[in-house]
Design an enzyme around this catalytic site. Structure first.
Site, PDB file in Angstrom:
ATOM      1  N   ASP A 173       0.854  -1.186   0.000  1.00  0.00           N
ATOM      2  CA  ASP A 173       0.000   0.000   0.000  1.00  0.00           C
ATOM      3  C   ASP A 173       0.893   1.241   0.000  1.00  0.00           C
ATOM      4  OD1 ASP A 173       0.977   0.090   2.649  1.00  0.00           O
ATOM      5  OD2 ASP A 173      -0.736  -1.102   3.332  1.00  0.00           O
ATOM      6  N   ASP A 193       1.515   5.031   1.585  1.00  0.00           N
ATOM      7  CA  ASP A 193       1.193   5.965   2.664  1.00  0.00           C
ATOM      8  C   ASP A 193       1.707   7.353   2.289  1.00  0.00           C
ATOM      9  OD1 ASP A 193       0.275   3.781   4.219  1.00  0.00           O
ATOM     10  OD2 ASP A 193       2.333   3.331   4.783  1.00  0.00           O
ATOM     11  N   ASP A 201      10.460   4.193  12.537  1.00  0.00           N
ATOM     12  CA  ASP A 201      11.166   3.074  13.161  1.00  0.00           C
ATOM     13  C   ASP A 201      12.545   2.769  12.567  1.00  0.00           C
ATOM     14  OD1 ASP A 201       9.906   2.187  10.867  1.00  0.00           O
ATOM     15  OD2 ASP A 201       8.846   0.519  11.810  1.00  0.00           O
TER      16      ASP A 201
HETATM   17  P1  ATP Z   1       4.396  -2.892   5.275  1.00  0.00           P
HETATM   18  O1  ATP Z   1       3.280  -1.998   4.802  1.00  0.00           O
HETATM   19  O2  ATP Z   1       5.133  -3.616   4.236  1.00  0.00           O
HETATM   20  O3  ATP Z   1       3.966  -3.738   6.410  1.00  0.00           O
HETATM   21  P2  ATP Z   1       5.393  -0.460   6.302  1.00  0.00           P
HETATM   22  O4  ATP Z   1       6.787  -0.058   6.718  1.00  0.00           O
HETATM   23  O5  ATP Z   1       4.745   0.378   5.239  1.00  0.00           O
HETATM   24  O6  ATP Z   1       5.497  -1.973   5.913  1.00  0.00           O
HETATM   25  P3  ATP Z   1       3.212   0.345   7.965  1.00  0.00           P
HETATM   26  O7  ATP Z   1       2.673  -0.344   9.165  1.00  0.00           O
HETATM   27  O8  ATP Z   1       2.358   0.548   6.780  1.00  0.00           O
HETATM   28  O9  ATP Z   1       4.507  -0.489   7.583  1.00  0.00           O
HETATM   29  O10 ATP Z   1       3.800   1.722   8.463  1.00  0.00           O
HETATM   30  C1  ATP Z   1       4.080   2.823   7.609  1.00  0.00           C
HETATM   31  C2  ATP Z   1       5.278   3.594   8.125  1.00  0.00           C
HETATM   32  O11 ATP Z   1       4.994   4.105   9.437  1.00  0.00           O
HETATM   33  C3  ATP Z   1       6.540   2.760   8.294  1.00  0.00           C
HETATM   34  O12 ATP Z   1       7.267   2.643   7.122  1.00  0.00           O
HETATM   35  C4  ATP Z   1       7.279   3.520   9.378  1.00  0.00           C
HETATM   36  O13 ATP Z   1       7.947   4.633   8.816  1.00  0.00           O
HETATM   37  C5  ATP Z   1       6.151   4.024  10.261  1.00  0.00           C
HETATM   38  N1  ATP Z   1       5.892   3.105  11.370  1.00  0.00           N
HETATM   39  C6  ATP Z   1       5.055   2.035  11.381  1.00  0.00           C
HETATM   40  N2  ATP Z   1       5.043   1.424  12.573  1.00  0.00           N
HETATM   41  C7  ATP Z   1       5.888   2.106  13.346  1.00  0.00           C
HETATM   42  C8  ATP Z   1       6.309   1.989  14.702  1.00  0.00           C
HETATM   43  N3  ATP Z   1       5.857   1.011  15.472  1.00  0.00           N
HETATM   44  N4  ATP Z   1       7.190   2.902  15.166  1.00  0.00           N
HETATM   45  C9  ATP Z   1       7.640   3.899  14.386  1.00  0.00           C
HETATM   46  N5  ATP Z   1       7.292   4.059  13.119  1.00  0.00           N
HETATM   47  C10 ATP Z   1       6.429   3.189  12.579  1.00  0.00           C
HETATM   48 MG    MG Z   2       2.629   0.316   4.612  1.00  0.00          MG
END
Ligand code: ATP
Ligand code: MG
Length: 458
Positions: A74, A76, A158
């Site tokens: 997805d 963001d 993160d």
């Molecule tokens: P995926 O969508 O493949 O699971 P993602 O990194 O996009 O991975 P998301 O949960 O969609 O994960 O989170 C979007 C963004 O928000 C991350 O890339 C990160 O920058 C931030 N993020 C998510 N969870 C955390 C957390 N627990 N602590 C700090 N930042 C976070």
């Molecule tokens: Mg994501």
């Protein structure tokens, strides 16, 4: 000013280069992402926000995945507009979340998550535990709703590879923490001081394991080291959030690698407490390995995955052990199975909030297992008609393939379910006991196990 400049240069070259943001702009010609790889929804959202005078970038996992040649799940968007300002610009949008308020903008069938730049809560020194009301006594942040600048937003993310901002208008990437270099080096590095960041949100430890497996990259040493000691912090995370994260991990397409890594780092204790015991028995290890391999294959082929089925497999050998224990103590097979199922699910719920909606599929898969051994009379026909036959049969095959049950049983059902009526009739086994006696026994056992009815959710 000069002092600050040198400090920044110094910090950037030291091992803590990810603690001070220093902007590097990566031009279109220097990276491989083109605008048409960004989803229509995310493009539209950034254009509308920018035309309204806000800054807006595609961030996080999508940019990381595109740079690694993977297909993003997805897209963001991060912006300096507040959730209310975003909401006012898009008709089909709504504000969601409490601990972390953001806006979901719907564009066709796509939902774009739009978050406002956040600042980290000030924490007094890296090792100090924050006791303000926004954090619990272990330093875990209870909310994250202070808005901030883009530099501040970078610092509260993160991992460095998740902190890249892509501007579709200029097709440039803004990199404050050497995330681009980390992607090239295939290195997963936490932002800031690792212990403090895991304390703020212990789920980051699970994210580290999941992302390393999914992206096929290595955990940087400083990022990895504290995980072993801090694993118990997972116990303070709300069980529902742990379940969500665990599900993401199991459905990542790399569940086997993730589960083995969780175990190696000692993170499984608060999630699947009996995993050690199961994996130490050859049968249990084989069963879980096969189940997770199958799951990963299905995810990679784009097929749907049933969380109920997954948890039924992860807990099966615990149920088996309890089932044997109850039977050894004199309980009859079915009541013993029911008792064991309730016992194991109750125990598991203390760690992960398995949603109640999964109960019926988990219980069906388990309770149908003894019925696969009844291959005489009408019973096999009735089993075929059960709405959960297919899931229970797939489960049976895992049991056979792992060596827990004779493969002959699985083969029989494989043929029986697709055969014509005459073949099925011919396949039936002979009744082993006179029907009258069996009926009596059933009536008797139903009468003597009232407690079963009280505790069994089936
Ligand atoms: P995926 O969508 O493949 O699971 P993602 O990194 O996009 O991975 P998301 O949960 O969609 O994960 O989170 C979007 C963004 O928000 C991350 O890339 C990160 O920058 C931030 N993020 C998510 N969870 C955390 C957390 N627990 N602590 C700090 N930042 C976070
Ligand atoms: Mg994501």
């Amino acid at each position: 000013m000069i002092h600050k400049f040198f400090q920044r240069i110094f910090m950037r070259n030291s091992s803590t280069a990810n603690t001070v943001p220093v902007l590097r702009t990566i031009l279109r010609k220097e990276h491989c992402i083109s605008r048409n790889q960004i989803s229509p929804g995310a493009l539209k959202v950034t254009v509308v926000l920018q035309q309204a005078g806000f800054s807006a970038f595609v961030v996080g996992g999508a940019i990381r995945d595109l740079l690694l040649g993977l297909e993003p799940k997805d897209f963001d968007v991060a912006t300096n507009a507040t959730p209310e300002e975003v909401r006012a610009l898009f008709r089909r949008s709504r504000i969601i979340g409490r601990r972390f308020r953001l806006v979901h903008v719907t564009y066709g069938s796509e939902i774009v998550e739009v978050s406002t730049f956040r600042a980290n809560y000030p924490i007094n020194g890296s090792m100090e535990i924050n006791t303000e009301s926004h954090a619990d006594q272990h330093g875990r942040l209870l909310q994250d709703n202070i808005f901030g600048s883009q530099e501040e937003d970078v610092m509260r993310r993160d991992f460095t590879v998740n902190a890249l901002f892509y501007n579709p208008a200029t097709e440039e990437i803004l990199d404050y923490l050497n995330g681009y270099e980390d992607i090239e080096a295939k290195r997963l590095r936490i932002i800031g001081e690792p212990t403090q960041r895991y304390r703020e949100d212990p789920v980051r430890m699970l994210r580290a394991v999941r992302l390393a497996a999914k992206l096929d990259i290595q955990l940087d040493e400083e990022t990895a080291v504290p995980i072993g000691d801090l694993a118990p912090l997972l116990q303070n995370v709300p069980a529902a959030r742990l379940f969500d994260e665990m599900l993401k991990l199991l459905m990542s397409g790399h569940s086997l690698a993730c589960v083995l890594d969780l175990r190696m780092r000692g993170l499984h204790h608060g999630l699947l407490p009996m995993l050690d015991v199961i994996l130490e028995q050859p049968l249990g290890e084989r069963f879980i390995t096969l189940a997770l391999e199958n799951t990963d294959k299905r995810v990679q082929e784009g097929k749907p995955i049933s969380p109920g089925f997954l948890f039924a497999t992860l807990l099966w050998h615990e149920v088996l052990a309890a089932w044997n224990k109850h039977q050894a103590a004199g309980e009859k097979p079915m009541p013993a199975l029911h008792l064991s199922m309730v016992e194991i699910l109750t125990l598991q719920r203390q760690q992960l909030a398995l949603p109640r909606r999964l109960d019926s599929i988990i219980y069906d898969i388990w309770t149908l297992q003894p019925r696969f051994l009844m291959r005489a009379g009408h019973k096999p026909f009735r089993l075929l008609e059960h709405p959960r036959f297919r899931a229970a049969y797939d489960f049976l095959m895992l049991r056979c393939e792992s060596g827990e049950l004779d493969m002959e049983v699985g083969q029989w059902w494989k043929i029986f379910q697709h055969a014509d009526t005459a073949t099925r009739e011919a396949m039936l086994l002979k009744e082993t006991a006179p029907k009258r006696r069996k009926r009596n026994r059933r009536r008797k056992s139903a009468g003597t196990t009232d407690h079963k009815k009280a505790t069994s959710p089936i």
